[in-house]
Motif scaffolding. Sequence first.
Motif, mmCIF file in Angstrom:
data_model
loop_
_atom_site.group_PDB
_atom_site.id
_atom_site.type_symbol
_atom_site.label_atom_id
_atom_site.label_comp_id
_atom_site.label_asym_id
_atom_site.label_seq_id
_atom_site.Cartn_x
_atom_site.Cartn_y
_atom_site.Cartn_z
ATOM 1 N N CYS A 26 0.826 -1.214 0.000
ATOM 2 C CA CYS A 26 0.000 0.000 0.000
ATOM 3 C C CYS A 26 0.852 1.252 0.000
ATOM 4 O O CYS A 26 0.423 2.302 -0.438
ATOM 5 N N GLY A 27 2.065 1.157 0.507
ATOM 6 C CA GLY A 27 2.934 2.320 0.596
ATOM 7 C C GLY A 27 3.662 2.624 -0.702
ATOM 8 O O GLY A 27 4.268 3.669 -0.836
ATOM 9 N N SER A 28 3.627 1.725 -1.662
ATOM 10 C CA SER A 28 4.341 1.979 -2.903
ATOM 11 C C SER A 28 3.608 3.049 -3.702
ATOM 12 O O SER A 28 2.389 3.136 -3.689
ATOM 13 N N LYS A 29 4.365 3.876 -4.391
ATOM 14 C CA LYS A 29 3.805 4.986 -5.146
ATOM 15 C C LYS A 29 3.778 4.655 -6.624
ATOM 16 O O LYS A 29 4.624 3.927 -7.129
ATOM 17 N N LYS A 30 2.814 5.239 -7.315
ATOM 18 C CA LYS A 30 2.713 5.096 -8.763
ATOM 19 C C LYS A 30 3.854 5.906 -9.391
ATOM 20 O O LYS A 30 4.120 7.041 -8.961
ATOM 21 N N GLN A 32 5.839 8.506 -11.450
ATOM 22 C CA GLN A 32 5.428 9.811 -11.933
ATOM 23 C C GLN A 32 5.912 10.041 -13.359
ATOM 24 O O GLN A 32 6.815 9.357 -13.839
ATOM 25 N N ASP A 120 11.710 4.702 -6.353
ATOM 26 C CA ASP A 120 10.302 4.368 -6.611
ATOM 27 C C ASP A 120 9.713 5.240 -7.731
ATOM 28 O O ASP A 120 8.522 5.456 -7.805
ATOM 29 N N GLN A 122 9.828 8.454 -8.449
ATOM 30 C CA GLN A 122 9.267 9.763 -8.138
ATOM 31 C C GLN A 122 10.246 10.812 -8.655
ATOM 32 O O GLN A 122 11.461 10.682 -8.497
ATOM 33 N N LYS A 124 11.783 14.722 -9.011
ATOM 34 C CA LYS A 124 11.941 15.985 -8.300
ATOM 35 C C LYS A 124 12.811 16.904 -9.152
ATOM 36 O O LYS A 124 13.903 16.523 -9.577
#
Length: 148
Positions: A26-30, A32, A120, A122, A124
């Motif tokens: 559940c903590g994994s991010k899609k 970006q 993961d 993401q 920046k």
Amino acid sequence: MEGHKMKIKRIILTMLIIAGVLLTGCGSKKPQTARLELPANPTTGYEWQVVQDKELFDLDSEYMEDKKDEEMVGAGGTQIFTLKPKEAGETNITFSYVRPWEEGVEPDSEVSYQVEVSKDMQIKVLSSNGSLPGDIDNLPELPDMEIE
């Protein structure tokens, strides 16, 4: 009695492992994507060329004419770039507005972004600099890279 306690310990341990797996999932991010819109007018012979680490990003590009000027021949539009991360790392991405056949000529405009991609996937934006095409009285602002 000792066997009963062992059975309860196994059940509790199994429940903790399942809860840990569920929470981790559940903590994994899609992953970006980054999107950048730059003013462009291909009828002038200029186009945006991109220099970036091809190992870090896949790059898609499309051109959209301005709807309000679509009846005007030679009207400009917007070049839209979409960057999809492939692996973690840090890189500089430079967009240069040039006429490709004019070798050795400074770009009309140039925009650079220092970008970091986490494990993961993401994104920046660490920094940006450059200038866009325009006259000295009406220079457009450097666009932000949109992260979705």
